[in-house]
Design a protein around this motif. Structure first.
Motif, PDB file in Angstrom:
ATOM      1  N   PHE A 279       0.847  -1.204   0.000  1.00 12.46           N
ATOM      2  CA  PHE A 279       0.000   0.000   0.000  1.00 12.46           C
ATOM      3  C   PHE A 279       0.879   1.250   0.000  1.00 12.46           C
ATOM      4  O   PHE A 279       0.705   2.153  -0.808  1.00 12.46           O
ATOM      5  N   MET A 280       1.875   1.278   0.871  1.00 15.39           N
ATOM      6  CA  MET A 280       2.803   2.434   0.899  1.00 15.39           C
ATOM      7  C   MET A 280       3.518   2.564  -0.439  1.00 15.39           C
ATOM      8  O   MET A 280       3.698   3.643  -0.978  1.00 15.39           O
ATOM      9  N   SER A 281       3.934   1.434  -0.990  1.00 14.77           N
ATOM     10  CA  SER A 281       4.694   1.454  -2.257  1.00 14.77           C
ATOM     11  C   SER A 281       3.855   2.008  -3.403  1.00 14.77           C
ATOM     12  O   SER A 281       4.403   2.494  -4.395  1.00 14.77           O
ATOM     13  N   SER A 282       2.533   1.966  -3.246  1.00 14.52           N
ATOM     14  CA  SER A 282       1.654   2.448  -4.327  1.00 14.52           C
ATOM     15  C   SER A 282       1.482   3.967  -4.302  1.00 14.52           C
ATOM     16  O   SER A 282       0.978   4.564  -5.253  1.00 14.52           O
ATOM     17  N   TRP A 283       1.903   4.619  -3.230  1.00 19.91           N
ATOM     18  CA  TRP A 283       1.640   6.060  -3.086  1.00 19.91           C
ATOM     19  C   TRP A 283       2.204   6.908  -4.223  1.00 19.91           C
ATOM     20  O   TRP A 283       1.571   7.870  -4.654  1.00 19.91           O
TER      21      TRP A 283
END
Ligand SMILES: Nc1ccn([C@@H]2O[C@H](COP(=O)(O)OP(=O)(O)OP(=O)(O)O)[C@@H](O)[C@H]2O)c(=O)n1
Ligand SMILES: C/C(=C\CO)CCC[C@H](C)CCC[C@H](C)CCCC(C)C
Length: 278
Positions: A100-104
């Motif tokens: 999820f963080m990597s998708s920011w």
């Protein structure tokens, strides 16, 4: 000459913005004051806003699909007996936060982008509450993220986990190491503490016989590594500009503190009866 309000869009790079460098939207004049943009500039500002909304909407749909697919994938692996349920749950625990963080960076660089990204954990909160209260049923989700397959378990660890993602997205986003480190410690650190400790944790902690030395060492090690890794990831995109030596020391201290808290014998029984420290 009266100065006129200036239209300003937060300038922090997003992966897509890096490919389409924008001309500055501020229009300084030679006298040092700003003037209202021309109609051409106003059209460009509007088209930029529409492009950002389209980018953020698409990113939200993509990440929501990723979340749904992640749970389905691990449910399939569990159903096929390729991995055991506890390992499936903890891998979902580790991957959800980190991915999820990597998708920011696929969201736009506008100030509204974080609110689009927050839709993902918000919808998952609603899912967990509705299934946890038995309003609807979803065997795939329940099998993938609960210890014993009971719907009400969704309202415990999984719901707290997704609420942390929601709060960190809204209040910290990619501009503050606080949210990044918090999610990395929760997903990477706590996840691997369970994965490693459950399998190799024979030497138990003196003050908590449910936890082990190797589990706590894993919490510290993976929490630290995931935190530094994600801070480096966001610094590559230009969101963070860090002095690494002080950062490494601070993250090590945070990892140690989180490890100590995680090792405490605080479980549901203790929370219900604080005098019952086992
Ligand atoms: N420092 C730690 C943390 C976990 N474990 C192992 O991992 C199991 C589950 O860890 P726990 O922290 O209780 O899981 P939670 O994250 O609290 O709960 P959930 O199962 O909902 O994830 C423990 O029983 C233990 O076998 C360990 O050995 N040492
Ligand atoms: C098992 C979990 C916690 C208890 O130990 C994790 C629960 C995860 C949720 C069911 C799903 C959360 C999805 C994220 C909000 C978004 C992930 C997106 C990414 C692209 C996979």
């Amino acid at each position: 000459m009266a100065t006129t309000p200036v239209v300003k869009i937060a300038a922090s790079p997003s992966i897509l913005t890096l490919r389409f460098p924008r001309k500055p939207l501020l229009i300084p004049s030679d006298t040092g004051v700003f003037r209202r943009p021309s109609s051409l500039r106003l059209r460009r500002i509007r088209s930029t806003a529409v492009a950002s909304w389209l980018q953020d909407s698409g990113a939200t749909v993509a990440v929501l699909s990723g979340a749904y697919s992640l749970v389905l994938s691990f449910d399939f692996l569990t159903k096929m007996n390729l991995i055991e349920q506890n390992l499936s749950r903890k891998l979902v625990h580790v991957l959800s936060g980190v991915l999820f963080m990597s998708s920011w960076p696929i969201f736009s660089s506008t100030t509204e982008a974080r609110y689009f990204a927050a839709i993902v954990p918000f919808i998952n909160c609603l899912r967990l509450v509705s299934y946890g209260l038995g309003l609807f049923t979803n065997e795939d989700l329940i099998k993938s993220v609960t210890r014993e397959g009971k719907p009400e378990e969704l309202l415990q660890g999984p719901l707290c986990y997704v609420l942390v993602l929601l709060v960190c997205t809204l209040f910290f986003w990619h501009q503050s190491p606080i949210g990044i480190v918090s999610i990395a410690m929760m997903s990477g650190g706590d996840g691997f503490a369970d994965i490693v400790g459950r399998r190799f944790g024979t030497l138990k902690l003196p003050y908590n016989k449910r936890k082990s030395w190797i589990g706590s060492i894993s919490m510290f090690t993976f929490g630290f590594l995931f935190s530094i890794g994600m801070l480096y990831y966001f610094s590559i995109f230009g969101y963070l500009h860090l002095e690494w030596m002080p950062v490494i020391k601070k993250v090590a201290i945070i990892s140690f503190a989180a490890t100590m808290v995680e090792s405490l014998p605080i479980d549901e029984a203790t929370l219900n009866n604080p005098t019952n420290l086992s």
